[in-house]
Structures are given as C-alpha cells and as structure tokens.
Design an enzyme around this catalytic site. Structure first.
Site, PDB file in Angstrom:
ATOM      1  N   ASN A   9      10.577  14.972 -23.768  1.00 31.68           N
ATOM      2  CA  ASN A   9       9.340  14.159 -24.272  1.00 31.68           C
ATOM      3  C   ASN A   9       9.095  14.647 -25.575  1.00 31.68           C
ATOM      4  OD1 ASN A   9       7.071  13.074 -24.954  1.00 31.68           O
ATOM      5  ND2 ASN A   9       5.851  13.996 -23.206  1.00 31.68           N
ATOM      6  N   LYS A  11       7.099  13.722 -27.764  1.00 28.80           N
ATOM      7  CA  LYS A  11       5.730  13.597 -28.215  1.00 28.80           C
ATOM      8  C   LYS A  11       5.565  12.966 -29.606  1.00 28.80           C
ATOM      9  CE  LYS A  11       4.472  16.887 -24.826  1.00 28.80           C
ATOM     10  NZ  LYS A  11       3.373  18.162 -24.225  1.00 28.80           N
ATOM     11  N   HIS A  95       0.648  10.370 -19.079  1.00 28.82           N
ATOM     12  CA  HIS A  95       0.890  11.639 -19.481  1.00 28.82           C
ATOM     13  C   HIS A  95      -0.799  12.306 -19.669  1.00 28.82           C
ATOM     14  CE1 HIS A  95       1.635  14.974 -21.957  1.00 28.82           C
ATOM     15  NE2 HIS A  95       2.955  15.192 -21.388  1.00 28.82           N
ATOM     16  N   GLU A  97      -1.760  14.109 -21.727  1.00 31.94           N
ATOM     17  CA  GLU A  97      -2.436  13.970 -23.161  1.00 31.94           C
ATOM     18  C   GLU A  97      -2.965  12.606 -23.417  1.00 31.94           C
ATOM     19  OE1 GLU A  97       1.250  15.253 -25.074  1.00 31.94           O
ATOM     20  OE2 GLU A  97       0.987  17.054 -24.359  1.00 31.94           O
ATOM     21  N   GLU A 167       2.877  17.731 -13.845  1.00 28.31           N
ATOM     22  CA  GLU A 167       2.602  18.450 -14.954  1.00 28.31           C
ATOM     23  C   GLU A 167       1.169  19.259 -15.004  1.00 28.31           C
ATOM     24  OE1 GLU A 167       5.479  17.075 -18.522  1.00 28.31           O
ATOM     25  OE2 GLU A 167       3.437  16.107 -18.687  1.00 28.31           O
ATOM     26  N   GLY A 173       2.712  23.099 -22.945  1.00 29.35           N
ATOM     27  CA  GLY A 173       2.450  23.597 -24.448  1.00 29.35           C
ATOM     28  C   GLY A 173       1.927  24.907 -24.607  1.00 29.35           C
ATOM     29  N   SER A 212       6.027  23.800 -19.957  1.00 30.93           N
ATOM     30  CA  SER A 212       6.504  25.099 -20.770  1.00 30.93           C
ATOM     31  C   SER A 212       7.736  25.606 -19.810  1.00 30.93           C
ATOM     32  CB  SER A 212       5.694  26.335 -20.646  1.00 30.93           C
ATOM     33  OG  SER A 212       4.456  26.200 -21.287  1.00 30.93           O
TER      34      SER A 212
HETATM   35  P1  13P Z   1       5.775  21.516 -22.889  1.00 27.31           P
HETATM   36  O1  13P Z   1       7.205  21.674 -22.256  1.00 27.31           O
HETATM   37  O2  13P Z   1       5.674  21.821 -24.480  1.00 27.31           O
HETATM   38  O3  13P Z   1       4.960  22.649 -22.264  1.00 27.31           O
HETATM   39  O4  13P Z   1       5.265  19.957 -22.660  1.00 27.31           O
HETATM   40  C1  13P Z   1       5.531  19.648 -21.339  1.00 27.31           C
HETATM   41  C2  13P Z   1       5.098  18.145 -21.484  1.00 27.31           C
HETATM   42  O5  13P Z   1       4.122  17.688 -21.575  1.00 27.31           O
HETATM   43  C3  13P Z   1       6.098  17.220 -21.289  1.00 27.31           C
HETATM   44  O6  13P Z   1       5.806  16.000 -21.088  1.00 27.31           O
END
Ligand code: 13P
Length: 251
Positions: A9, A11, A95, A97, A167, A173, A212
């Site tokens: 992803n 982002k 997601h 976010e 997740e 992150g 992560s």
């Molecule tokens: P990270 O791998 O940067 O922690 O992000 C995970 C994520 O949100 C994938 O959709």
C-alpha cells in the site's frame, strides 16, 4: 491450501519520477512463484504502474473507491467501474487511515465493498483496533463489529471473492509490530467468525496482516497458520525490502 498474497500500500506517496524508479526496482526483483503480489499506488499512478508492470504477474489495486459503483456527479471521488476500466483488479476498503481521518463509517465501507464486487474488483476489507481499544481489552469486539457490518449487510458468500486485512492501528507506521502470537490470535478469531456462517468460505479467505511489516519480521508473521500474507505500507516503497518480504511469504 491458501496461496499467500503480499500487497504494497503506497498510500499518498510517489511522484512520476519516484514511481518510475520503484517500478524499475520491482522489475529487478526475483519473485517467488507461490506468492501473489499486489501493489496499491495512488490513483494518479495506477496507469503508470499498469504500464510499467503489466507484463509481470502483479495485481494492481486502488486504495479506495466511491460508495456508488457507477460514474456520476461526485467531485473528487473515483468509481469502482473507473478503477476496473483502468485495469485494477483489487481495492482496499476501510483502511484505518480512512476510517479515522476521513470519516469512513462501517456503512460506507460496506457500500464500497459492494461497489467493488459489482464491478469485478476484489475488495480487501481492512479492520483493526486502536491502542486504546486494545488496552481496554476490546480488540476482538472492535474487529468483530467491523467484520460483522459487512457480513450482516451483504451475507457471508461475498467473502468467497474478498480478502480481509487485520491492521492494528497502533502498529501502522509506528515500528511497533503485533507479535506473531498477537496477530494469529486475532486472525483466528476473524476466521472463526466467518466460519460460524460458512466454514468453507472461511477456510478459503486470505487474511493479511498489516502494521510495520518488514523483511526482518515477515517470515515469523507469515509462519502463523491463519496469516496468509501481508499488507505492507512503508516497507513497500523500497523495492528490495518489498521483494524480500514477498520471498519470505514463499518459504
Ligand atoms: P506500515 O507498514 O507503514 O506500518 O503501514 C501498514 C499499512 O497501513 C498498510 O495498509
């Protein structure tokens, strides 16, 4: 046996130049034959990625879609039908976010899931708890509710053509990863919840872990019985690291 899938992803990252570089790096990787690989660039870069990796066995997906599948007057949104037309085969829905920062409700997520499937896209339903919820002992309740929103609105059979990604918000992150045991515990609960409706569908659904994931922890996570691959954020922006994570899923 469920075939592992590792998805990147990207982002809200990338410029035409950096995406070209990433495509170049991905083309040089050695890809494991027994693993499906997908990338989710920003909408702006989907065409560039489809063109750049089109000859490779990569699935390309979007990070979101509109609640309605068809085109229409909805400024700033992208319809699932448009994603399909752009050669996407998958789309992330729910997601964290988007749930947290952009207000996607369970109902929105369900509509997006249905919109995706109606256009032939495979939805990846993202679920996960915040740190506060984990510390309050509410992890399975929160994840169960997010999953149930889709099951109760659309039925269990829709999961025959969908993926789930667990997740934990606190692991995204942050460099904090759920331990393989912590992740397995939630993955098993997700599968049990699906199995309570249809054991066969539950047995076939791929449940990805995200938060992560890196080359250094991927093998341990992917070694757990109900973890069928990963949804990788930051580490997927580095071709060598992402390649190594994908290879870890093949071992
Ligand atoms: P990270 O791998 O940067 O922690 O992000 C995970 C994520 O949100 C994938 O959709």
């Amino acid at each position: 046996m469920r075939r592992p899938l590792v998805a990147g992803n990207w982002k809200m990252h990338g410029t035409r130049a950096s995406v070209a570089e990433l495509i170049d790096g991905l083309r040089k990787q050695e890809w494991p034959v027994k693993v499906d690989v997908a990338v989710f660039p920003s909408c702006l870069h989907i065409a560039q990625v489809v063109e750049g990796l089109g000859d490779k066995a990569f699935a390309v997906g979007a990070q979101n879609c509109a609640v309605e599948p068809g085109q229409g007057a909805l400024t700033g949104e992208v319809a699932a039908s448009q994603l399909r037309d752009a050669a996407c085969s998958m789309v992330l829905v729910g997601h964290s976010e988007r749930r947290q920062a952009l207000g996607d409700s369970d109902q929105d997520v369900t509509s997006k899931f249905a919109a995706a499937q109606s256009c032939g896209l495979t939805p990846v339903l993202c679920v996960g708890e915040t740190l506060e919820q984990r510390e309050a002992g509410q992890t399975l309740e929160v994840v169960g509710r997010q999953l149930d929103a889709v099951i109760s609105a659309l039925g269990i059979k829709v999961f025959a053509e969908a993926l789930v990604a667990y997740e934990p918000v606190w692991a995204i992150g942050t460099g904090l990863t759920a331990s393989p045991e912590q992740a397995q515990h939630v993955h098993a609960a997700i599968r049990a919840q699906l199995a309570a409706h249809d054991a066969q569908v539950a047995g076939g659904v791929r449940i990805l872990y995200g938060g992560s994931v890196k080359a250094a922890n991927a093998a341990e996570l992917f070694g757990m019985p109900d973890i069928d691959g990963g949804l990788v954020g930051g580490a997927s922006l580095n071709a060598d690291e992402f390649g190594a994570i994908c290879r870890a899923a093949g071992n």
